[in-house]
Design a protein around this motif. Structure first.
Motif, mmCIF file in Angstrom:
data_model
loop_
_atom_site.group_PDB
_atom_site.id
_atom_site.type_symbol
_atom_site.label_atom_id
_atom_site.label_comp_id
_atom_site.label_asym_id
_atom_site.label_seq_id
_atom_site.Cartn_x
_atom_site.Cartn_y
_atom_site.Cartn_z
ATOM 1 N N TYR A 92 75.759 59.823 51.077
ATOM 2 C CA TYR A 92 75.996 61.179 51.535
ATOM 3 C C TYR A 92 74.878 62.139 51.148
ATOM 4 O O TYR A 92 74.934 63.307 51.427
ATOM 5 N N SER A 93 73.872 61.651 50.492
ATOM 6 C CA SER A 93 72.820 62.554 50.001
ATOM 7 C C SER A 93 71.883 62.968 51.121
ATOM 8 O O SER A 93 71.718 62.270 52.111
ATOM 9 N N TYR A 94 71.248 64.116 50.908
ATOM 10 C CA TYR A 94 70.156 64.545 51.774
ATOM 11 C C TYR A 94 68.897 63.824 51.290
ATOM 12 O O TYR A 94 68.554 63.885 50.116
ATOM 13 N N LEU A 95 68.225 63.126 52.177
ATOM 14 C CA LEU A 95 67.133 62.250 51.753
ATOM 15 C C LEU A 95 65.844 62.602 52.491
ATOM 16 O O LEU A 95 65.503 61.989 53.503
ATOM 17 N N PRO A 96 65.142 63.597 52.013
ATOM 18 C CA PRO A 96 63.920 64.018 52.696
ATOM 19 C C PRO A 96 62.785 63.031 52.479
ATOM 20 O O PRO A 96 62.807 62.221 51.552
ATOM 21 N N LEU A 118 72.461 53.665 47.550
ATOM 22 C CA LEU A 118 73.235 54.073 46.381
ATOM 23 C C LEU A 118 74.175 55.233 46.669
ATOM 24 O O LEU A 118 75.220 55.331 46.079
ATOM 25 N N ASN A 119 73.758 56.117 47.537
ATOM 26 C CA ASN A 119 74.606 57.282 47.772
ATOM 27 C C ASN A 119 74.441 57.743 49.211
ATOM 28 O O ASN A 119 73.560 58.513 49.548
ATOM 29 N N SER A 141 61.192 57.810 51.851
ATOM 30 C CA SER A 141 61.604 57.454 50.491
ATOM 31 C C SER A 141 62.380 56.141 50.504
ATOM 32 O O SER A 141 62.893 55.714 51.552
ATOM 33 N N TYR A 142 62.492 55.546 49.354
ATOM 34 C CA TYR A 142 63.329 54.344 49.206
ATOM 35 C C TYR A 142 64.763 54.649 49.623
ATOM 36 O O TYR A 142 65.402 53.880 50.342
ATOM 37 N N ASP A 143 65.244 55.805 49.143
ATOM 38 C CA ASP A 143 66.630 56.167 49.437
ATOM 39 C C ASP A 143 66.834 56.310 50.941
ATOM 40 O O ASP A 143 67.893 55.965 51.465
ATOM 41 N N VAL A 192 65.237 54.744 53.415
ATOM 42 C CA VAL A 192 65.212 53.487 54.163
ATOM 43 C C VAL A 192 66.328 52.536 53.751
ATOM 44 O O VAL A 192 66.777 51.721 54.548
ATOM 45 N N PHE A 193 66.789 52.629 52.545
ATOM 46 C CA PHE A 193 67.869 51.734 52.127
ATOM 47 C C PHE A 193 69.206 52.455 52.073
ATOM 48 O O PHE A 193 70.239 51.877 52.340
#
Lengths: 791, 290
Positions: free
Chosen positions: A705-709, A702-703, A694-696, A698-699
């Motif tokens: 601490y999120s879980y980024l599957p 913005l947040n 996901s964008y989240d 690789v970058f």
């Protein structure tokens, strides 16, 4: 005054013509001579004038003919025709009792004696033979009307084993299932594996997929009009069966011969009773649980006179899962006993009072008052008893979740037959709906004191639905027969009123004696939505009314076709249809059906549907070998502004090819066999096909601490096709006459070649840790047997 | 007859054990890897794109980054703005700052992959015009040592276009002279955010101007867990539609991951011949001291 002689001459000519054209009406009922059961749809034909009509849903007919000698032939499939010749010089009542042709070695009643398929103005309509329902092999030997209907073209079954119907691209909520004219909201037992209709108590089943006559309304896609038997007017009879999972019994007979009859039937499963001792053995303190369903039908039919009849009918059915857990222990001289009971119950209750009254030989009326209730309930209750030296203290709590719908309805319908070329129907009705989309109730007791007693959830919603209609079945010359009609309906909820004018048309043109072309158009409105999870017919499905945001559903359907009787035995029909549907609802991406009782509007999206295709039905109704071959070629799509990013996607039950073959063969008087083969393109399901970061991820900008599957790429809703579905069932029935009646042993094999048909797909890991697409199949080869009897 | 029934019961028992689960061929097994292009642009930062590869959903391989690719940015006249320079780990950086309302196209070419491209424009900035902390109270609903904090803010929506927004709030703690920030969960029952946020709290609220097109509107949100923070940063993102659709759908996918009863979620992508997202945004931030 000079004109006077001419005027007198004109009046004389008019009077002579009037006397020549003097007409009288023949009316009456057509019934089975052995049982008194009305024969719905029997054909009445005057061979002298070439005029004819058919008996209505109550076995009543009326035909108006010129004063002359008439040669009346009254016929019904499977019965010997009744032929009467007499001079028609006054209005005449002819009640006809037909005798069954089953005992004749040569079958004399052929298609030519009943109204042939090509002659009827209706199209997309199939009258289901109850004999077929009883003789075809089915899952676990449970005869099932809905599963037999699934074998017909234009009707898709849902998931494996389910009795749900998807007609011409419509959803399961779009079928108007009528039992003696009363809507049945949930026609399934055991999560849809069995339908609620006990075939022993059913007289007739009619399926309408398009070209809806104006007297039907309220659903978009189909009408399944099921009529219960009225009860034998002549003598007491019964039939029943003992099967693997259930037994059933039906008894009918006269209360007063030829005046009043009754029929009662019941069915219950007994897996829970048989298994209870074993479960109790396996558990401490006598805990137990189980599942059962039952249904019960009853009907009383009273004939006041040839003009007036009254019918009282009732149905009650229920499914119940239950578990009782008991627990007991002692500590410091105090004994604690607790018992908890949890359960899921759902079922329908239906009642109807119908009064048939013959206002005149040409005008038949039917007044009906009905009650229909569907309720789903989940409950949990626990009681605790504490006993010590000082006494006994009790306490407990309970939780209950209720949802359902309840209708009170009244309607009056008229059949008016001014001449053999017109058959007019008109009427009106009103239904009061009470929706309970989801109510929770919690109680807690401490001794005799109730500390909590609260109810919360969605508000009950009351709504009113009203309608009126008029239609005329018109014969124009020898080639054209049309049925134009108009259905008006409205729905009032929360101070808002929706109305709809729905034109209907069907017609046929006789190309030659045995071939006709047919066409129909229907505009339908539906003031109910069903919130349903995809696929599985769970009883948690909720009926909800239209709201300010969610409008009623509408459809337009056009159908064209040809109908032909080949020889005297084969009926062939080919139809093409094109249907649009609007204001359909679907769950949003990510929405779960849990908790839909509250705030359900926020979980759904509204959109449109389109279905088109062609259907072929080749049917043989007479002879030792009977049955049909049905084939459907269809496309069904959905388009929702906020689903699938606004793009068109296939409906879950978009099935390109669907084949149903159902054949029975009578080897001799004692043995008959049945074979069913079905094939269907695999259901469309939603599966991720690719994975990516996901964008989240690789970058992570913005947040942090999120879980980024990772993302599973889903190209489109319902983007993946399950493997195709096919199955062969075979059955054999052994009949034997006994002193007391007849017994039948039925043996069947469901899924003869053990095809592992897909029920559910998901990804899982194999022993090596590889991700694999995994298929769950429900029913392998399953043999069954049952013992049935008639007396 | 007894023997027959016994035989049938035995067959039933055996067949009951056959009801099964099995592995079946997956038609997309041989799906070719595609370029995954991820980029969000704003006028404050030069172009930055990340390239990686996609795999079949049953492929246990690495979703590795793509090296040696050519990544070029074109403006809405088709003129090359710049070719990005590969940094490392799949990141490709530019030197120029993108401008608002220019429709940029990114084209990525890499060996063994089909060329991927996507287009997007940065929307106009909508700034927070007013903000206020309405109340600070110890809500009975809040956990121990937590304070419920209500914030209102306002902005004016541009009537001319469909606008999309995102709100997030960062809590900043200062410790040993260092600032540490973390996102706060936001609760709201404000209908202007739409019905999706009624029941739960989220780190980001994404919403369109459907209910307040062209109006100056005040919004209300509630924050919890305010312990030991120095100040808050209230962020209002003016998003392109691509940015909005991606974040909205990804948020739902994350939220429902692993729930077998939830409807599957399609995550938005606007990459032609590939996956990922290319979006644009502008940020208006306000610091709220405690």
């Amino acid at each position: 005054m000079k004109l006077t002689p001419n005027l007198i001459l004109l009046i004389c000519i008019f009077l002579v013509q009037a006397s020549i054209a003097q007409t009288y009406t023949i009316s009456g009922y057509v019934e089975d001579g052995e049982t008194g059961e009305k024969l719905l749809g029997a054909t009445i034909y005057d061979s002298k004038s070439g005029k004819g009509t058919t008996a209505n849903s109550y076995g009543f007919y009326s035909i108006t003919l010129a004063q002359d000698t008439v040669s009346l032939r009254i016929s019904f499939v499977g019965f010997v025709s009744d032929k009467q010749t007499f001079f028609l010089g006054k209005n005449t009542t002819v009640n006809s009792s037909l005798n069954s042709s089953l005992n004749l070695r040569e079958v004399e009643v052929l298609a030519s004696e009943s109204e042939r398929i090509e002659e009827r103005s209706e199209m997309s309509t199939i009258n289901l033979s109850l004999d077929k329902v009883k003789s075809l092999p089915v899952l676990l030997g449970e005869q099932d009307i809905m599963k037999t209907i699934q074998l017909l073209p234009g009707v898709q079954s849902g998931s494996e084993g389910s009795s749900g119907l998807y007609v011409r691209g419509g959803g399961p909520d779009q079928n108007l299932i009528l039992l003696d004219g009363v809507p049945v909201y949930n026609a399934s037992h055991l999560f849809g594996f069995f339908s609620v209709f006990n075939a022993d108590a059913i007289n007739s089943v009619k399926l309408i997929k398009g070209g809806f006559p104006a007297h039907y309304g309220g659903r978009l896609s189909s009408v399944i009009d099921i009529r219960m038997k009225e009860g034998n007017m002549k003598e007491v009879h019964g039939e029943g069966s003992i099967g693997l999972i259930s037994s059933k019994l039906m008894i009918e007979g006269p209360i007063k011969k030829d005046k009043t009859s009754f029929i009662i039937s019941g069915r219950r499963t007994y897996i829970d009773i048989l298994s209870r001792p074993f479960i109790k053995q396996q558990t401490e303190n006598g805990s137990y649980g189980g599942y059962f369903f039952y249904d019960f039908n009853a009907k009383i039919n009273h004939k006041f006179s040839d003009k007036s009849r009254l019918y009282l009918s009732a149905y009650n059915g229920k499914d119940r899962f239950y578990a009782v857990d008991k627990y007991s222990y002692s500590n410091d001289g105090t004994t604690y006993d607790s018992e908890s009971e949890s359960g899921i119950n759902w079922g329908n209750t239906i009642a109807a009072i119908r009064w048939n009254y013959l206002i005149s030989p040409k005008l038949f009326s039917n007044t009906t008052i009905t009650y229909s209730k569907y309720q789903f309930q989940v409950g949990f209750a626990e009681t605790e008893v504490e006993t010590d030296n000082t006494g006994t203290y009790t306490g407990g709590y309970s939780f209950e979740y209720l949802s359902g719908i309840q209708d009170f309805s009244g309607k009056v319908d008229f059949d008016y037959t001014p001449s053999p070329d017109h058959y007019v129907k008109f009427g009106m009705g009103y239904t009061n709906h009470l929706f309970t989309p989801g109510v929770n109730q919690i109680t807690q007791d401490e001794g005799a004191i109730s500390v909590i007693d609260t109810t919360f959830g969605s508000d009950r919603i009351t709504a009113g639905e009203f309608w009126g209609y008029a239609e005329d079945d018109i014969k124009i010359g020898n080639r054209i027969k049309i049925n134009p009609g108009i259905h008006f309906s409205g729905f009032n909820v929360n101070g808002k009123t929706y109305t709809s004018i729905q034109p209907r048309f069907s017609g046929r043109y006789m190309i030659n004696e045995k071939l006709s072309a047919k066409a129909s158009y229907s505009h339908m409105a539906q003031y109910l939505h069903l919130l349903t999870n995809a696929g599985i017919g769970l009883p948690t499905d909720l009926w909800v009314p239209p709201t300010d945001n969610i409008k009623p559903q509408f459809s337009n359907q056009v159908a064209l076709g040809i109908a032909h009787t080949h020889g005297k035995l084969f009926e062939i029909s080919v139809e093409g249809y094109y249907k649009t549907m609007s204001n359909l609802i679907e769950y949003k991406d990510g929405a779960s059906f849990f908790g839909t009782g509250t705030d359900w509007e926020s979980k759904i999206e509204v959109g449109n549907g389109l279905s088109y295709g062609a259907e072929l039905l080749l049917e043989k109704k007479h002879g030792k070998t009977t049955g049909w071959v049905g084939y459907t070629l269809s496309w069904t799509n959905r388009q929702f502004k906020n689903l699938n990013f606004g793009e068109v996607y296939p409906y879950r039950y978009d099935r390109r090819h669907d084949i149903g073959i159902a054949v029975t063969h009578e080897i001799n008087d004692h043995v008959d066999i049945g074979v069913v083969w079905v094939y269907g393109t695999g259901n469309a399901v939603t599966l991720g096909t690719e994975q990516y970061q996901s964008y989240d991820a690789v970058f992570n900008g913005l947040n942090g601490y999120s879980y980024l599957p990772n993302i599973e790429s889903i190209e489109s809703r319902n983007n993946y096709r399950m493997p195709s579905y096919h199955r062969l069932d075979m059955g054999v029935n052994f009949h034997k006459k006994k002193n007391w009646g007849e017994r039948t042993w039925s043996f069947g094999i469901y899924n003869m070649y053990n095809r592992q048909n897909p029920f559910y797909l998901f990804f899982s890991n194999d022993n090596q840790g590889n991700t694999r697409l995994t298929q769950i199949s429900l029913f392998p080869i399953i043999p069954s047997f049952s013992y049935s009897f008639k007396f | 007859m007894k023997n027959t029934i016994g035989l049938i019961l035995n067959i039933m028992l055996i067949s009951g054990l056959l009801s099964c689960e099995k592995y079946i061929a997956f038609d997309e097994d041989a799906a070719t890897s595609k370029i995954v292009l991820n980029a969000m642009i704003s006028p404050d930062t030069s172009f930055q794109v990340h390239l990686s590869r996609s795999l079949s959903v049953i492929d246990a391989g690495n979703l590795s980054s793509i090296s040696n690719a050519i990544v070029a940015v074109y403006d809405d006249s088709g003129i090359l703005v710049e070719t990005l320079i590969e940094d490392s780990m799949g990141y490709y950086n530019g030197s120029q700052l993108p401008e608002e309302n220019v429709n940029y196209t990114i084209v990525a070419e890499a060996l063994n992959y089909a060329d991927a491209n996507a287009a997007c424009a940065i929307p106009m900035l909508t700034a927070i015009s007013e903000w206020d902390t309405l109340t600070i109270n110890s809500s009975p609903n809040a956990a121990q040592n937590e304070t419920e904090f209500q914030v209102s803010f306002a902005f004016t929506d541009d009537e001319q276009v469909n606008n999309f927004y995102m709100i997030s709030v960062l809590a900043v703690q200062t410790s040993w002279g260092q600032n540490y920030s973390y996102p706060l969960y936001i609760e709201t029952s404000d209908p202007k955010f739409g019905s999706d946020y009624a029941d739960k709290s989220y780190e980001k609220l994404l919403f369109s101007d459907l209910l307040f097109d062209g109006e100056t509107t005040t919004f209300n949100i509630t924050l919890n867990d305010m312990s030991d923070m120095s100040y808050l940063i209230l962020n209002l993102y003016s998003c392109s539609e691509e940015y909005y659709l991606y974040n909205k759908s990804y948020q739902t996918a994350v939220d429902t991951e692993g729930n077998p009863f939830a409807q599957p979620v399609q995550v938005y992508s606007n990459i032609n011949n590939g996956h990922g997202v290319f979006g644009g945004f502008q940020l208006s931030s306000k610091i709220i001291y405690m």
